[in-house]
Design a protein around this motif. Structure first.
Motif, PDB file in Angstrom:
ATOM      1  N   ALA A   1       0.763  -1.247  -0.054  1.00 26.44           N
ATOM      2  CA  ALA A   1      -0.050  -0.214  -0.051  1.00 26.44           C
ATOM      3  C   ALA A   1       0.940   1.182   0.262  1.00 26.44           C
ATOM      4  CB  ALA A   1      -0.951  -0.009   1.116  1.00 26.44           C
ATOM      5  N   ARG A   2       1.967   1.210   0.797  1.00 27.24           N
ATOM      6  CA  ARG A   2       2.719   2.506   1.238  1.00 27.24           C
ATOM      7  C   ARG A   2       3.703   2.822   0.035  1.00 27.24           C
ATOM      8  NH1 ARG A   2       1.341   0.085   6.674  1.00 27.24           N
ATOM      9  NH2 ARG A   2      -0.167   1.821   7.359  1.00 27.24           N
ATOM     10  N   VAL A   3       4.309   1.490  -0.265  1.00 23.90           N
ATOM     11  CA  VAL A   3       5.320   1.742  -1.470  1.00 23.90           C
ATOM     12  C   VAL A   3       5.093   1.468  -2.828  1.00 23.90           C
ATOM     13  CG1 VAL A   3       7.702   0.820  -2.179  1.00 23.90           C
ATOM     14  CG2 VAL A   3       7.206   0.973   0.477  1.00 23.90           C
ATOM     15  N   ALA A   4       4.292   0.454  -2.997  1.00 20.37           N
ATOM     16  CA  ALA A   4       3.777   0.568  -4.384  1.00 20.37           C
ATOM     17  C   ALA A   4       2.736   1.315  -4.945  1.00 20.37           C
ATOM     18  CB  ALA A   4       3.213  -1.240  -4.616  1.00 20.37           C
ATOM     19  N   LEU A   5       1.893   1.473  -4.061  1.00 17.91           N
ATOM     20  CA  LEU A   5       0.646   2.184  -4.468  1.00 17.91           C
ATOM     21  C   LEU A   5       0.764   3.892  -3.963  1.00 17.91           C
ATOM     22  CD1 LEU A   5      -2.317   0.172  -3.754  1.00 17.91           C
ATOM     23  CD2 LEU A   5      -1.038   0.349  -5.905  1.00 17.91           C
ATOM     24  N   GLY A   6       1.706   4.013  -2.923  1.00 14.46           N
ATOM     25  CA  GLY A   6       1.940   5.266  -2.169  1.00 14.46           C
ATOM     26  C   GLY A   6       0.583   5.970  -1.589  1.00 14.46           C
TER      27      GLY A   6
ATOM     28  N   THR B   1      -4.142 -20.861  -9.221  1.00 13.01           N
ATOM     29  CA  THR B   1      -3.930 -20.068  -7.827  1.00 13.01           C
ATOM     30  C   THR B   1      -2.732 -19.658  -7.584  1.00 13.01           C
ATOM     31  OG1 THR B   1      -3.844 -22.219  -6.521  1.00 13.01           O
ATOM     32  CG2 THR B   1      -6.035 -21.141  -6.999  1.00 13.01           C
ATOM     33  N   ARG B   2      -2.544 -18.447  -6.966  1.00  8.83           N
ATOM     34  CA  ARG B   2      -1.041 -18.148  -6.503  1.00  8.83           C
ATOM     35  C   ARG B   2      -1.495 -17.530  -4.899  1.00  8.83           C
ATOM     36  NH1 ARG B   2       0.903 -14.765 -11.891  1.00  8.83           N
ATOM     37  NH2 ARG B   2       0.725 -16.474 -13.498  1.00  8.83           N
ATOM     38  N   HIS B   3      -0.064 -17.557  -4.368  1.00 13.51           N
ATOM     39  CA  HIS B   3       0.101 -17.009  -3.058  1.00 13.51           C
ATOM     40  C   HIS B   3      -0.352 -15.623  -2.812  1.00 13.51           C
ATOM     41  CE1 HIS B   3       1.550 -21.023  -2.383  1.00 13.51           C
ATOM     42  NE2 HIS B   3       2.753 -20.639  -2.893  1.00 13.51           N
ATOM     43  N   ASP B   4      -0.736 -15.141  -1.604  1.00 15.48           N
ATOM     44  CA  ASP B   4      -1.037 -13.867  -1.364  1.00 15.48           C
ATOM     45  C   ASP B   4       0.007 -12.952  -1.881  1.00 15.48           C
ATOM     46  OD1 ASP B   4      -4.019 -14.178  -0.715  1.00 15.48           O
ATOM     47  OD2 ASP B   4      -3.208 -14.642   1.193  1.00 15.48           O
ATOM     48  N   TRP B   5       1.181 -13.507  -1.187  1.00 15.05           N
ATOM     49  CA  TRP B   5       2.540 -12.500  -1.215  1.00 15.05           C
ATOM     50  C   TRP B   5       2.823 -12.263  -2.852  1.00 15.05           C
ATOM     51  CZ3 TRP B   5       6.539 -14.821  -2.916  1.00 15.05           C
ATOM     52  CH2 TRP B   5       6.901 -16.445  -2.913  1.00 15.05           C
ATOM     53  N   SER B   6       2.754 -13.747  -3.646  1.00 13.50           N
ATOM     54  CA  SER B   6       3.373 -13.601  -4.787  1.00 13.50           C
ATOM     55  C   SER B   6       2.390 -12.818  -5.624  1.00 13.50           C
ATOM     56  CB  SER B   6       3.176 -15.088  -5.317  1.00 13.50           C
ATOM     57  OG  SER B   6       3.707 -15.184  -6.720  1.00 13.50           O
ATOM     58  N   ILE B   7       1.031 -12.470  -5.476  1.00 12.85           N
ATOM     59  CA  ILE B   7       0.330 -11.597  -6.075  1.00 12.85           C
ATOM     60  C   ILE B   7       0.761 -10.220  -6.057  1.00 12.85           C
ATOM     61  CG2 ILE B   7      -1.889 -10.815  -6.218  1.00 12.85           C
ATOM     62  CD1 ILE B   7      -2.986 -13.744  -5.923  1.00 12.85           C
ATOM     63  N   LEU B   8       1.073  -9.915  -4.741  1.00 13.34           N
ATOM     64  CA  LEU B   8       1.451  -8.663  -4.321  1.00 13.34           C
ATOM     65  C   LEU B   8       2.805  -8.146  -4.952  1.00 13.34           C
ATOM     66  CD1 LEU B   8       0.689  -8.372  -0.463  1.00 13.34           C
ATOM     67  CD2 LEU B   8      -0.544  -7.360  -2.529  1.00 13.34           C
ATOM     68  N   CYS B   9       3.665  -8.930  -5.238  1.00 16.05           N
ATOM     69  CA  CYS B   9       4.984  -8.889  -5.876  1.00 16.05           C
ATOM     70  C   CYS B   9       4.748  -8.945  -7.244  1.00 16.05           C
ATOM     71  CB  CYS B   9       5.709 -10.028  -5.644  1.00 16.05           C
ATOM     72  SG  CYS B   9       6.684 -10.297  -3.972  1.00 16.05           S
ATOM     73  N   GLN B  10       3.802  -9.493  -7.879  1.00 12.56           N
ATOM     74  CA  GLN B  10       3.743  -9.478  -9.398  1.00 12.56           C
ATOM     75  C   GLN B  10       2.845  -8.188  -9.730  1.00 12.56           C
ATOM     76  OE1 GLN B  10       1.559 -13.297 -10.307  1.00 12.56           O
ATOM     77  NE2 GLN B  10       3.091 -14.310  -9.056  1.00 12.56           N
TER      78      GLN B  10
ATOM     79  N   ALA C   1       3.222  -5.291  -7.918  1.00 11.25           N
ATOM     80  CA  ALA C   1       4.117  -4.096  -7.662  1.00 11.25           C
ATOM     81  C   ALA C   1       5.076  -4.314  -9.033  1.00 11.25           C
ATOM     82  CB  ALA C   1       4.943  -4.732  -6.409  1.00 11.25           C
ATOM     83  N   GLU C   2       5.588  -5.434  -9.499  1.00 15.52           N
ATOM     84  CA  GLU C   2       6.250  -5.428 -10.612  1.00 15.52           C
ATOM     85  C   GLU C   2       5.828  -4.855 -11.808  1.00 15.52           C
ATOM     86  OE1 GLU C   2       8.790  -8.581 -13.640  1.00 15.52           O
ATOM     87  OE2 GLU C   2       7.722  -9.448 -11.832  1.00 15.52           O
ATOM     88  N   GLU C   3       4.427  -4.988 -12.218  1.00 19.31           N
ATOM     89  CA  GLU C   3       3.655  -4.219 -13.116  1.00 19.31           C
ATOM     90  C   GLU C   3       3.794  -2.918 -12.962  1.00 19.31           C
ATOM     91  OE1 GLU C   3       2.087  -5.295 -15.838  1.00 19.31           O
ATOM     92  OE2 GLU C   3       2.573  -7.317 -15.517  1.00 19.31           O
ATOM     93  N   LEU C   4       3.637  -2.352 -11.617  1.00 17.45           N
ATOM     94  CA  LEU C   4       3.637  -0.922 -11.466  1.00 17.45           C
ATOM     95  C   LEU C   4       5.206  -0.425 -11.553  1.00 17.45           C
ATOM     96  CD1 LEU C   4       1.261  -1.268  -8.406  1.00 17.45           C
ATOM     97  CD2 LEU C   4       0.814  -0.067 -10.740  1.00 17.45           C
ATOM     98  N   GLY C   5       6.091  -0.985 -11.908  1.00 18.28           N
ATOM     99  CA  GLY C   5       7.564  -0.635 -11.703  1.00 18.28           C
ATOM    100  C   GLY C   5       8.184  -0.749 -10.560  1.00 18.28           C
ATOM    101  N   LYS C   6       7.656  -1.301  -9.414  1.00 20.63           N
ATOM    102  CA  LYS C   6       8.180  -1.270  -8.102  1.00 20.63           C
ATOM    103  C   LYS C   6       8.939  -2.482  -7.756  1.00 20.63           C
ATOM    104  CE  LYS C   6       6.530   2.688  -6.896  1.00 20.63           C
ATOM    105  NZ  LYS C   6       7.021   3.849  -6.651  1.00 20.63           N
ATOM    106  N   LYS C   7       9.285  -3.399  -8.976  1.00 18.30           N
ATOM    107  CA  LYS C   7       9.959  -4.726  -8.597  1.00 18.30           C
ATOM    108  C   LYS C   7      11.309  -4.918  -7.520  1.00 18.30           C
ATOM    109  CE  LYS C   7      11.900  -8.756 -10.747  1.00 18.30           C
ATOM    110  NZ  LYS C   7      12.376  -9.486 -12.165  1.00 18.30           N
ATOM    111  N   ARG C   8      11.859  -3.687  -7.792  1.00 22.56           N
ATOM    112  CA  ARG C   8      13.260  -3.780  -6.562  1.00 22.56           C
ATOM    113  C   ARG C   8      12.722  -3.755  -5.189  1.00 22.56           C
ATOM    114  NH1 ARG C   8      12.522   1.226  -8.928  1.00 22.56           N
ATOM    115  NH2 ARG C   8      12.537   3.047  -7.484  1.00 22.56           N
TER     116      ARG C   8
ATOM    117  N   SER D   1      11.077  -8.190  -4.593  1.00 23.27           N
ATOM    118  CA  SER D   1      11.607  -9.144  -5.352  1.00 23.27           C
ATOM    119  C   SER D   1      11.833 -10.404  -4.421  1.00 23.27           C
ATOM    120  CB  SER D   1      13.104  -8.922  -5.866  1.00 23.27           C
ATOM    121  OG  SER D   1      13.807  -8.429  -4.775  1.00 23.27           O
ATOM    122  N   PHE D   2      10.847 -10.793  -3.885  1.00 22.51           N
ATOM    123  CA  PHE D   2      10.893 -12.031  -2.880  1.00 22.51           C
ATOM    124  C   PHE D   2      10.510 -13.265  -3.855  1.00 22.51           C
ATOM    125  CE2 PHE D   2       9.520  -8.255  -0.509  1.00 22.51           C
ATOM    126  CZ  PHE D   2      10.610  -8.279   0.566  1.00 22.51           C
ATOM    127  N   GLN D   3      11.002 -14.221  -3.310  1.00 20.81           N
ATOM    128  CA  GLN D   3      10.820 -15.682  -4.179  1.00 20.81           C
ATOM    129  C   GLN D   3      10.209 -16.876  -2.968  1.00 20.81           C
ATOM    130  OE1 GLN D   3      11.356 -16.018  -7.399  1.00 20.81           O
ATOM    131  NE2 GLN D   3      11.721 -13.755  -7.217  1.00 20.81           N
TER     132      GLN D   3
END
Length: 711
Positions: free
Chosen positions: A136-141, A489-498, A500-507, A510-512
């Protein structure tokens, strides 16, 4: 030592898996054995066994025994859904993620980042909850993030912080319960909500404990009580003033403890001098003798524990109500030693951990304050951003729904929650969600909220994802799985990472694995009130569970007892606070003559999205109901089992009547697990506690009309 989690796959599709229940805050450990279909059957069978652990000691309740049924349901969402021509249709992940990114960016560009809202849940793992706050705070601001735990623990959390300097559900261990010689259970129906804990209380009774239950209903928990104070809803704070009055008058307070370890008792004592027991009795609907008996039992007991839950907390004075119970704990010195303490009985599976790491509007990880400059600087450093980039605090969960209705928030991302059912004043919430520019829901099923979404993202269940959860006593537990995720289906945390990557915030995302997220959470929480730094996955695998705070990997994580020497305020002392005796915000009137309270039943969980997909659980309670006293039913000409309409100032809902003498004549009770026309929250009050923003779920006034007579 608890057995380590693991899964043993056979050559076929059967398996043996160690996991833990996804439902209540006990987080019972279990072993699931999937057996292949026998000849003539097309469905596999499952054998569920409890695993020895420090909380439930190997016990399981009916929900845990059948939790696998929703995870294996044919109604699981297995593909992303995108709304086209008014209908939700299957789509690829690429299309769903690309659409989410473009819509979020377009709305933020036109209306600002605070036009985006994020709404989480108290059943998410610590890793997902932590990442959602960061997202919320970093990817979306945006500053607008809160979660459904606001409706669960906020009153007790704020009271604990103010009184003790820290909020951890239990100040003692579950193993202390049998050592207590008096136990007060206020507004908590443990027998139905956390049934695997009941043997602790049975053992306490065998050891001679007096159990006092404070509840407007004769619940399954009240059935074991030595003293049942069946008070009017919303008068808990007033009752405690009466109890304190008796303790002071009878000199049953611990003056040495008060002098050495607390502040503010003189003001409380002066306040109590103006309390009259007769007035307290009149306000609460109890007899003076009953109040005196309960106070003397707790005051004379060498050891004692007080537990509160939603009955006390889900009120517009829930914060001060809990604070008054904490006054009771402090006045008798029953804290920081074996067999003594206070416990807020958490409802959701990760209600404790979910509020510690950034889902709440005013918090950063480690229970840090988002408005504190040092806290902001520290977390920003962990996240690799400038502190000025961190948004300030937002608003509480229901206030977010009001902003949605006002179109201040124009797009909402919902993960692990069903706000259309769980919020008060549900009609307003539904209208607001319907009018959003863009709604995204991540869920296992097409919940009432998901049905309104523009995009629905299918998530994994507890059998398929990894992560930590923190149970009601502050013990961090690890749940692992190597079962493949079904469908897409995908994990909650993985969806957030994906996203964020689409929003240009991958760095920043970048959790695996969940463990990688936990490693960052450890660092982000270091030095905070909820310090998890000393906890690692390896330790959790070896030790089974670790209490927080745990500041070092060398620290013993199995102590659990809080405040043995000092409280968490800077001077080491706890704080008393005088609390006024008053009636609820809403009082019965000619138009709305009854007080409605709500709560849980044994076979269901939260808004029922998961448990209603379990055939075994759904069959136990297939529909909602309202409990009405026989004399009240006679006055209203309501027959047992007929459908009635329940109406308040906000709206109405329809349920089946259940006539019972186990409730006060002036009170009715409705479970909270159903949506649609059976949704109790269509009629509940949106008034909020000024301290913690908890809605007044327990004290809405209503009228009842039979649908038969209305026709």
């Amino acid at each position: 030592m608890q057995q380590s989690l693991g899964i043993h796959m056979s050559k076929d599709s059967g398996f043996v898996m160690d996991t833990q229940c996804p439902f209540c805050s006990v987080q019972c450990k279990m072993r699931i054995t999937k057996e292949l279909p026998v000849l003539g059957s097309s469905r596999p069978s499952y054998v569920i066994e409890g695993i020895a652990n420090a909380a439930s000691e190997g016990r399981l309740c009916v929900k845990g025994m059948n939790a696998h049924q929703h995870a294996t349901s044919t109604e699981r969402l297995l593909q992303p859904l995108v709304r086209k021509d008014g209908q939700l249709v299957s789509a690829s992940w690429e299309e769903a993620l690309s659409t989410i990114s473009s819509r979020f960016q377009a709305i933020a560009k036109e209306y600002g980042p605070d036009s985006l809202g994020v709404y989480g849940g108290g059943s998410l793992t610590n890793e997902s909850a932590y990442l959602l706050g960061k997202f919320a705070r970093v990817a979306l601001g945006t500053k607008y993030i809160d979660y459904n735990g606001r409706f669960c623990m906020s009153a007790a959390a704020s009271a604990g912080n103010k009184t003790f300097g820290i909020d951890r559900g239990l100040t003692c261990r579950l193993s202390d319960i049998p050592l207590a010689r008096c136990i007060i259970l206020a507004g908590t129906n443990i027998a139905e909500c956390q049934p695997t804990l009941m043997p602790y209380f049975t053992k306490a009774k065998e050891n001679g404990a007096i159990i006092i239950v404070i509840d407007p209903r004769v619940t399954a928990t009240a059935a074991i009580a030595d003293i049942h104070l069946q008070l009017k809803p919303g008068t808990d704070a007033a009752l405690v003033n009466g109890l304190l009055k008796v303790l002071v008058d009878e000199k049953l307070i611990d003056e040495t403890f008060i002098s050495r370890r607390t502040n503010g008792f003189a003001e409380l004592k002066d306040h109590l001098s103006g309390i009259q027991l007769e007035e307290v009795a009149d306000l609460t609907g109890l007899k003076v003798a009953a109040i005196q008996k309960a106070a003397m039992a707790y005051g004379r007991a060498e050891t004692g524990i007080i537990f509160t839950a939603r009955g006390v907390e889900q009120q517009t004075d829930g914060h001060v109500g809990v604070r008054n119970f904490l006054n009771l704990v402090l006045a008798t010195g029953k804290v920081g030693k074996s067999g003594c303490g206070y416990g807020a009985v958490t409802g959701q599976g990760n209600g404790q951990g979910g509020r510690e790491h950034g889902q709440k509007s005013d918090q950063l990880p480690g229970y840090r304050n988002i408005e504190d400059e040092q806290d902001r600087s520290y977390v920003a450093g962990v996240w690799g951003i400038d502190p000025t980039e961190l948004p300030r605090k937002g608003v509480s969960a229901y206030e977010m729904m009001e902003l949605v209705h006002q179109r201040v928030i124009r797009s909402l991302f919902v993960m692990g929650s069903n706000p259309i059912v769980s919020n008060p004043n549900a009609n307003l919430v539904e209208k607001g969600l319907q009018n959003l520019d863009f709604l995204v829901v991540a869920d296992m099923f097409l919940s009432e909220t998901a049905k309104l979404a523009d995009i629905v993202l299918p998530v994994t269940a507890y059998l398929e994802n990894d992560g930590t959860l923190t149970n009601l006593e502050g013990r961090v537990l690890l749940r692992e799985s190597t079962i493949a995720s079904p469908g897409e289906t995908r994990h909650d945390w993985s969806i957030l990472c994906q996203i964020a990557e689409e929003l240009g915030k991958k760095r920043y995302f970048s959790f695996q694995s969940a463990e990688q997220i936990f490693e960052e959470l450890r660092l982000a929480s270091r030095g905070g009130l909820a310090d998890y730094y000393g906890i690692t996955y390896d330790r959790l695998r070896r030790e089974g569970g670790i209490y927080w705070p745990c500041t070092s990997t060398e620290e013993d994580g199995n102590q659990g007892m809080m405040f043995t020497d000092a409280f968490a305020h800077s001077d080491g002392k706890a704080i008393f606070m005088p609390v006024a005796s008053r009636l609820p915000e809403e009082i019965p009137s000619e138009k709305y003559p009854l007080t409605m309270t709500n709560g849980r039943v044994l076979s269901h969980y939260l808004t029922g999205v998961q448990t209603r997909k379990s055939p075994s659980l759904a069959a136990r309670n297939i529909e909602n109901y309202i409990e009405i006293h026989p004399k009240t039913a006679q006055k209203l000409r309501v027959e047992d089992g007929e459908w009635v309409e329940v109406t308040s100032r906000r709206g109405s809902f329809n349920v089946r009547s259940r006539i019972t003498d186990k409730i006060r004549e002036d009170t009715v009770f409705v479970p909270m697990h159903w949506g649609g026309v059976q949704n109790v929250n269509k009629a509940t009050s949106p008034e909020l506690d000024p301290h913690c923003k908890m809605p007044g779920f327990k004290t809405s006034t209503v009228a009842i009309t039979t649908l038969r007579l209305r026709k």
